[in-house]
Design an enzyme around this catalytic site. Structure first.
Site, PDB file in Angstrom:
ATOM      1  N   ASN A  33       0.934  -1.288   0.009  1.00 45.38           N
ATOM      2  CA  ASN A  33      -0.075   0.055   0.299  1.00 45.38           C
ATOM      3  C   ASN A  33       0.863   1.354  -0.039  1.00 45.38           C
ATOM      4  O   ASN A  33       2.043   1.163   0.736  1.00 45.38           O
ATOM      5  CB  ASN A  33      -0.866  -0.071   1.143  1.00 45.38           C
ATOM      6  CG  ASN A  33      -2.148   0.992   1.115  1.00 45.38           C
ATOM      7  OD1 ASN A  33      -3.000   0.597   0.287  1.00 45.38           O
ATOM      8  ND2 ASN A  33      -1.576   2.195   1.743  1.00 45.38           N
ATOM      9  N   THR A  35       0.757   3.812   1.666  1.00 44.56           N
ATOM     10  CA  THR A  35       1.007   4.280   2.959  1.00 44.56           C
ATOM     11  C   THR A  35       1.588   3.087   3.784  1.00 44.56           C
ATOM     12  O   THR A  35       0.690   2.067   3.747  1.00 44.56           O
ATOM     13  CB  THR A  35      -0.089   4.768   3.540  1.00 44.56           C
ATOM     14  OG1 THR A  35      -0.746   5.801   2.965  1.00 44.56           O
ATOM     15  CG2 THR A  35       0.235   5.406   5.080  1.00 44.56           C
ATOM     16  N   SER A 128     -17.595  -8.005  -7.843  1.00 45.82           N
ATOM     17  CA  SER A 128     -18.733  -7.312  -7.488  1.00 45.82           C
ATOM     18  C   SER A 128     -19.242  -8.257  -6.257  1.00 45.82           C
ATOM     19  O   SER A 128     -18.937  -9.288  -5.891  1.00 45.82           O
ATOM     20  CB  SER A 128     -20.026  -7.315  -8.298  1.00 45.82           C
ATOM     21  OG  SER A 128     -21.257  -7.109  -7.798  1.00 45.82           O
ATOM     22  N   HIS A 186     -23.987  -4.459 -14.815  1.00 48.94           N
ATOM     23  CA  HIS A 186     -24.283  -5.067 -13.720  1.00 48.94           C
ATOM     24  C   HIS A 186     -24.638  -3.865 -12.606  1.00 48.94           C
ATOM     25  O   HIS A 186     -25.709  -4.028 -11.986  1.00 48.94           O
ATOM     26  CB  HIS A 186     -23.042  -6.163 -13.069  1.00 48.94           C
ATOM     27  CG  HIS A 186     -23.152  -6.045 -11.687  1.00 48.94           C
ATOM     28  ND1 HIS A 186     -23.072  -5.528 -10.587  1.00 48.94           N
ATOM     29  CD2 HIS A 186     -23.773  -7.340 -10.994  1.00 48.94           C
ATOM     30  CE1 HIS A 186     -23.283  -5.857  -9.451  1.00 48.94           C
ATOM     31  NE2 HIS A 186     -23.855  -7.189  -9.587  1.00 48.94           N
ATOM     32  N   ASN A 187     -23.785  -3.006 -12.695  1.00 47.46           N
ATOM     33  CA  ASN A 187     -23.941  -1.839 -11.724  1.00 47.46           C
ATOM     34  C   ASN A 187     -25.109  -0.956 -12.079  1.00 47.46           C
ATOM     35  O   ASN A 187     -25.782  -0.365 -11.467  1.00 47.46           O
ATOM     36  CB  ASN A 187     -22.794  -0.893 -11.643  1.00 47.46           C
ATOM     37  CG  ASN A 187     -21.657  -1.845 -10.862  1.00 47.46           C
ATOM     38  OD1 ASN A 187     -21.520  -2.643 -10.612  1.00 47.46           O
ATOM     39  ND2 ASN A 187     -20.657  -0.801 -10.352  1.00 47.46           N
ATOM     40  N   GLU A 190     -27.884  -2.757 -10.999  1.00 50.27           N
ATOM     41  CA  GLU A 190     -28.296  -2.634  -9.659  1.00 50.27           C
ATOM     42  C   GLU A 190     -28.809  -1.379  -9.349  1.00 50.27           C
ATOM     43  O   GLU A 190     -29.574  -1.163  -8.519  1.00 50.27           O
ATOM     44  CB  GLU A 190     -26.687  -2.726  -9.174  1.00 50.27           C
ATOM     45  CG  GLU A 190     -26.455  -2.506  -7.466  1.00 50.27           C
ATOM     46  CD  GLU A 190     -24.904  -2.224  -7.190  1.00 50.27           C
ATOM     47  OE1 GLU A 190     -24.585  -1.211  -6.612  1.00 50.27           O
ATOM     48  OE2 GLU A 190     -24.249  -3.176  -7.580  1.00 50.27           O
TER      49      GLU A 190
END
Length: 466
Positions: A33, A35, A128, A186-187, A190
């Site tokens: 990451n 950070t 998802s 898909h979204n 949704e």
């Protein structure tokens, strides 16, 4: 010495959950990451999974910790952050290493990156299911070269959700941006499914005077029937929840201003480019945009009065209306995917997509089993014409018509349900009214028209009428 099977960059909510899922399934994973403290905290909190996690403090360390040929998952924000991360990895990776963008990328960006001649292999992958799905089993939609997918298919199928028949909900959709395109649609579905449920909730609350607990009971009952789905299940749960501060139903103290990350908007925009009508999704995106305009809505109510009036509809009628709306919405989504398959040469497997969506993802639903079967019978046929769904629609459309007409008369805003009904009426009308539009276009722009009798007379005598 290299020890990790795969790497992951980005330990936000989704990235951290996905990394734990991979480790739990027996694949050692190196993580990094931006950070360093986040990486250290993640490794320290991994518990029993810590031995399968290799925390690294630089990109070079990450690359060195993965067994070649390497595979690295990116879980970073879409857009420029992905391009920046790819550029940072370029001098560290070999030509046969593989980078997988598993964020909510615009599929056009994925297409561009695939065509950009990156100095390593590249896959786009839609994931998802939210945090819970990422941790315990998401639906995974891959896009890119088949050989690249095959390299990581063991990991992806292991971490994916399982349908009731045990099939993993992970598959390669097609080349380049196909996976991210399918995830985008898909979204969009949704957005529409959530909006239709919210519209039904509004009728129960404002039109029929039901309190949150009663509405929760209705949703819970519906979740045992045709509407069984994740979104109906959680609708029952959220309407049953109590606010710990006030003791009121929690849903009643939540501001009615819905956020969005843009994927539904992308779906609506792309549908226009594809000439693929998806009015239920477009209406849902519009409704979210209107929800954000709270000050204007307050002013509108002050000027014109509160809209919703009593609307006595039975829960059984509302259930059937929602069944019809859901089928119409999904039919539009699959038709859009079919249009994209033709436009981009992706050969998308519609029944396979329906099967991937059966578990793990937000729109998972019992109805998707029947949709997969109907699409397998004839993927070129609109879903509303499949015998099983045509029968459901014939039974449910009168209820949808009743809900839309009575709801509108009582002042209830039902944009998604109404848009679905209007699309259905257009789809069942052999001769509509576009003949007048074509005559108008020919009058002012000489665009021509076709005659129903086949005569070769492409323009009207408009000059004589001017």
């Amino acid at each position: 010495m290299a020890q990790a099977r795969i790497g992951l960059i980005g330990l936000g909510t989704m990235g951290a959950a996905l990394a734990l899922n991979i480790a739990e399934k027996g694949f050692p994973i190196a993580v990094w990451n931006r950070t360093t403290e986040v990486t250290r905290a993640f490794a320290a909190g991994a518990g029993d999974l810590a031995p399968a996690i290799v925390p690294t403090e630089s990109l070079a360390d990450l690359v060195a910790a993965i067994a070649p040929p390497r595979a690295i998952i990116l879980m970073v924000p879409a857009g420029k952050p992905v391009d920046d991360q790819l550029a940072a990895l370029a001098p560290l990776l070999d030509a046969d290493d593989l980078v997988i963008d598993a964020g909510n990328a615009d599929f056009h960006d994925t297409n561009r990156r695939n065509a950009a001649g990156l100095p390593f292999r590249f896959l786009g992958m839609g994931v998802s299911g939210g945090e819970e799905g990422a941790r315990h089993g998401p639906a995974i939609m891959g896009g890119g070269d088949a050989a690249d997918w095959a390299r990581v298919a063991d990991v992806m199928t292991a971490i994916a959700a399982r349908a009731e028949d045990g099939t993993p909900c992970a598959a390669r959709m097609g080349d380049a941006g196909a996976g991210h395109f399918v995830k985008m649609v898909h979204n969009g579905i949704e957005y529409a499914d959530m909006q239709m449920i919210a519209e039904i909730y509004g009728l129960l609350r404002d039109g029929m005077g039901r309190n949150a607990a009663a509405i929760s009971d209705i949703f819970a009952r519906w979740n045992t029937g045709v509407l069984q789905s994740y979104l109906i299940e959680i609708s029952a749960k959220v309407t049953a929840a109590t606010d710990p501060h006030t003791g009121k139903p929690l849903v009643d103290v939540i501001l009615d201003r819905a956020g969005q990350k843009g994927t539904g908007r992308w779906t609506a925009i792309e549908a226009q480019h594809l000439s693929a009508p998806i009015p239920v999704i477009e209406a849902a995106v519009m409704a979210r945009n209107v929800s954000a305009r709270l000050d204007e809505r307050l002013a509108g109510q002050a000027r014109f009065g509160a809209a919703p009036q009593a609307c006595p509809l039975s829960p059984e009628v509302l259930e059937q209306a929602l069944i019809a709306g859901k089928i119409l919405c999904y039919a539009q989504g699959f038709a859009m995917i079919s249009a994209a398959s033709d436009r981009f040469g992706w050969t998308l497997d519609l029944p396979g997509i329906a099967r991937v969506w059966r578990a793990g993802c937000i729109i998972r639903s019992a109805m998707l089993n029947d949709m997969a079967a109907a699409l397998a019978q004839d993927p070129s046929r609109n879903l509303i014409m499949a015998p099983f769904f045509a029968g459901l629609i014939e039974s449910a459309i009168p209820c949808l018509r009743q809900v839309v007409s009575q709801g509108a008369e009582a002042g209830h805003a039902l944009p998604a349900l109404a848009s679905g009904l209007m699309w259905f009426d257009l789809m069942r009308t052999a001769r509509g009214t576009a003949n007048l539009i074509q005559a108008q276009r020919d009058f002012f722009g000489a665009h021509g028209f076709q005659r129903i009798d086949g005569l070769d007379e492409p323009h009207g005598p408009w000059g004589k009428l001017a």
